[in-house]
Design an enzyme around this catalytic site. Structure first.
Site, PDB file in Angstrom:
ATOM      1  N   SER A  66      -0.196 -21.380  -2.282  1.00  0.00           N
ATOM      2  CA  SER A  66      -0.982 -22.437  -1.651  1.00  0.00           C
ATOM      3  C   SER A  66      -2.234 -22.753  -2.453  1.00  0.00           C
ATOM      4  CB  SER A  66      -1.377 -22.023  -0.226  1.00  0.00           C
ATOM      5  OG  SER A  66      -0.231 -21.876   0.574  1.00  0.00           O
ATOM      6  N   GLU A 109       0.823  -1.208   0.000  1.00  0.00           N
ATOM      7  CA  GLU A 109       0.000   0.000   0.000  1.00  0.00           C
ATOM      8  C   GLU A 109       0.861   1.264   0.000  1.00  0.00           C
ATOM      9  OE1 GLU A 109      -3.120  -0.099   2.888  1.00  0.00           O
ATOM     10  OE2 GLU A 109      -3.990  -1.946   2.065  1.00  0.00           O
TER      11      GLU A 109
END
Length: 801
Positions: free
Chosen positions: A263, A192
């Protein structure tokens, strides 16, 4: 002559004797820290006998008369097999690693200590109910009993010249904190910050375009795809009219700089299996080490809600906690992937010009708190760190205009830590498991569940999802002086998105965006994966009408290069008619597309390097303009990076967004190919020798390997074999990174389940099963989920009152 050399003979004999004694002493100490495998041992803290059995691979089965005694026993076993790794995890999270290893860890401690996670862990323990504290304490007592039973301290401490310190109750929360750090960018919300820097240096529509998701690769399990990105016209930004900036230095096209998440989990309904039970696959990709982060275990204890009155749960545990992290219990199977929601925000801290000790908050002022964090350093004086804290979190950065920024992160809140995950091993259905999900004190994860009755379901697990004001912009720093500029509380359990029994009977997640609309607004975007991996899994699932666990493992091992296939075609088109011998050879080597990230694949490596170089050259002028103002800017992390923007530019070829160094977009593509050929072709063997395996070795090492002589690391590290797989395909693999486990199971049919793991169970190289199972993981051979025949039996007995 014989008399002249006689003293040398004695000296040689003395050296050999000394070496022998040293070797024997080292062997004795190393052997003394091996786990106790057999016999009977009386320990304080048990209420009834517990039987601990191991098979030839070291997989542990614990038979207890209560979950409390099983908790004690798993702590005992964890300490005996994995003490050093548990210690590292709690020390890393607490910022206390330098106390063990010295100045080499000081920078890490200074970085992490700003989060004051030990204080958070202590508060989290204090906030638990008495019953929950008893569970934590029971595990703590088992851990310390296991450590105390070792004949010698764990061997790593002899090398470090230190002694292990007892396990404390809050240390289990610190292990959970270590997972927050690992899954949330080590507590750095650089993504960010870099987005804010882009918006400060470039027009908003251009930033929106460059960071747009790619609908061609998205694969949400619910909702619609994103809209195609819109190329801003020349009135918004024109590279031909803005001042030139310094060029970005050339990158090594063989580097692995774009490390994506990895994952996967997916599930199929019972209607698609022979047994009628649903089926689950789960492979959590993490940094890999020796031994593996997980520890295989089977727990058996009385439970009236279980079939036959015995709860029989099998899967992997996380040393440092007593929970079964993923696994199957005969009624449900469950698994996780990192959700990549938005779990942290920067908050602008507006100081009082007249009083630097306070800052503006809605309706008034608040005082900055100062915490003196003392860092102990082995063989050096202590270092004291001044942490400036606010009501939102510690001050860790500055906004683009210099305003201090505090980091609001869910890991700073005690509520985000508990052992509610242990309840999943007793859940009886998908519905029951999904009800538990919003109560679990853990990093928010995609939870997939499959049950024996054939149902499947998805939701987010984790009890700390921040609630933001509707008008807030979560990708930019919030204004702490405004009531709407900070978190409004926590998302209620009823608001958590869920998908149960979808029409197709298939569910999948792969760190990608899983939902849209209100659900996406609640979860946010913390750097979702591009989606190509999820899409490939989705399509693999659609290609089967019926499933076995072997089918699920095949999908986990899928290393087909679907994502790079368009890039292979683009490279062939770019090099058509090339006269340069190196470029002609490059075209020949990539003309026959094997479509796999195989270790011996030259075509894959060259196409991948071409894609990397094209991205770098296309984005270079925009990166340069941001770096002109913010020197440490890096492209915001997030699986797809600018894939959608780059392809849009290559397709439509807007002259105003082309680096002025090039006359055409084709010239840029040819330069990218030329740079790859030049960089890789000058190495020994030329382009034809540049295989994928050359830059994709396993590199799975013990934490102390970097500090040891090479001949010793040979006995500690796993073989440095080239691995198949890469980003943007189900089989994600990179040096020191990959599938930390591969689980495929149908609840109630665990005997047909599969569980592969790298690195083995024990951290002691003299253990008879050190590294056992690793070769199966490398080769993708199915390893049974259930432990094999018993080879060793240890019985823990309660001490007499």
């Amino acid at each position: 002559m014989s008399r002249r050399f006689r003293p040398w003979r004695w000296l040689l004999l003395a050296v050999l004797v000394l070496l022998g004694v040293t070797f024997a002493a080292g062997w004795y100490l190393l052997a003394g820290s091996r786990a106790r495998l057999e016999g009977k041992l009386r320990v304080a803290g048990l209420t009834a006998p517990v039987e601990i059995t191991r098979d030839a691979s070291g997989s542990v089965t614990i038979e207890a008369r209560s979950r409390a005694d099983a908790t004690y026993a798993i702590g005992f076993v964890h300490a005996q097999e994995r003490w050093f790794e548990m210690d590292l995890m709690r020390r890393v999270a607490a910022g206390e690693l330098a106390e063990l290893v010295g100045k080499a860890a000081l920078d890490s401690d200074l970085d992490i200590r700003r989060h004051r996670l030990r204080s958070v862990a202590q508060a989290a323990y204090a906030a638990l109910t008495p019953r929950q504290q008893q569970v934590v304490d029971r595990y703590r007592d088992g851990v310390n009993a296991g450590l105390a039973d070792l004949r010698e301290k764990p061997w790593e401490y002899f090398l470090l010249g230190s002694d292990p310190k007892p396990w404390r109750s809050e240390d289990t929360s610190l292990v959970i904190a270590a997972m927050y750090l690992d899954l949330h960018g080590h507590g750095h919300d650089t993504r960010e910050l870099d987005i804010a820097r882009m918006r400060a240096a470039l027009p908003g529509p251009l930033v929106d375009f460059l960071l747009a998701p790619d609908p061609d690769w998205e694969a949400p399990i619910t909702g619609t795809l994103s809209h195609p990105p819109v190329i801003p016209d020349a009135s918004v930004f024109d590279l031909r009219r803005v001042p030139a900036t310094a060029a970005i230095p050339a990158a090594d096209t063989s580097s692995r700089s774009d490390r994506y998440p990895g994952s996967n989990n997916f599930a199929v309904a019972g209607a698609l299996t022979d047994s009628g039970a649903a089926m689950l696959a789960n492979d959590m990709h993490l940094g890999l080490r020796v031994p593996d982060i997980w520890f295989r275990a089977r727990l058996r204890y009385p439970d009236t809600s279980a079939p036959g009155g015995i709860r029989d749960a099998v899967g992997v545990t996380l040393p440092g906690t007593p929970a079964l992290i993923v696994g199957s219990n005969g009624q449900i199977a469950w698994g996780f992937t990192n959700s990549y929601g938005d779990w942290m925000d920067w908050v602008r801290v507006t100081g009082d010009p007249a009083d630097p000790s306070r800052y503006r908050v809605p309706g008034g002022w608040a005082a900055i708190e100062h915490h003196a964090e003392r860092i102990h350093i082995k063989d050096a004086p202590d270092r004291v760190l001044d942490v400036q804290d606010t009501r939102w979190g510690p001050i860790l950065a500055n906004d683009t205009d210099g305003t201090p920024l505090a980091l609001a992160w869910i890991a700073h809140y005690p509520r985000a830590y508990n052992l509610g995950l242990m309840q999943l091993e007793r859940a009886t259905s998908v519905a029951a498991a999904l009800e538990l999900a919003p109560t679990l004190g853990m990093p928010p994860q995609n939870l997939l569940v499959a049950d024996r009755e054939g149902h499947i379901g998805w939701t987010i697990a984790g009890n700390a999802i921040p609630l933001r004001a509707p008008e807030s912009e979560p990708q930019l720093p919030m204004d702490g002086s405004q009531a709407s500029g900070t978190w409004q509380g926590w998302v209620a359990p009823a608001q958590y998105p869920r998908v149960v029994d979808p029409a197709g009977g298939r569910l999948w997640t792969a760190n990608n965006r899983t939902a849209d609309g209100a659900a996406l607004d609640l979860l946010g975007n913390g750097g979702h994966d591009l989606g190509a991996r999820a899409q490939q899994i989705r399509d693999d699932l659609a290609a089967h009408g019926a499933f076995t666990t072997g089918n699920l493992l095949d999908i986990q091992l899928d290393d087909r290069a679907v994502f790079l296939t368009p890039w292979q075609r683009l490279l062939q088109d770019t090099l058509a008619g090339a006269r340069d011998p190196a470029l002609r050879q490059m075209r020949e080597l990539t003309a026959s597309w094997r479509n796999r990230a195989a270790p011996d694949s030259v075509d894959y490596r060259l196409v991948r390097a071409f894609r990397d170089e094209v991205h770098r050259l296309v984005l270079a002028p925009f990166v340069a303009r941001v770096r002109a103002r913010f020197a440490d800017f890096a492209w915001p992390y997030g699986g797809g990076n600018a894939e959608a923007a780059v392809w849009s530019l290559l397709r439509d070829q807007p002259a105003w967004l082309l680096d002025p160094r090039y006359k055409s977009w084709n010239a840029l593509l040819q330069d990218a190919a030329r740079r790859v050929a030049s960089t890789l072709g000058t190495r020994p063997g030329g382009l034809a020798a540049r295989t994928w395996g050359e830059v994709n070795p396993a590199r799975i090492r013990h934490p102390l390997s970097p500090a040891l002589p090479r001949f010793l690391t040979h006995f500690l590290d796993m073989p440095d074999e080239p691995l198949p797989g890469d980003a943007n395909m189900p089989r994600v693999a990179a040096p020191g990174f990959g599938a930390s486990e591969r689980l495929a199971v149908s609840p109630g049919h665990e005997a047909q389940g599969i569980l592969e793991m790298p690195g083995g169970q024990s951290d002691n190289p003299l253990a008879p099963y050190y590294g056992a199972g690793h070769a199966d993981w490398v080769d993708g051979r199915p390893t049974p989920l259930m432990p094999g025949p018993v080879k060793w039996t240890l019985t823990l007995l309660p001490k007499s009152p």
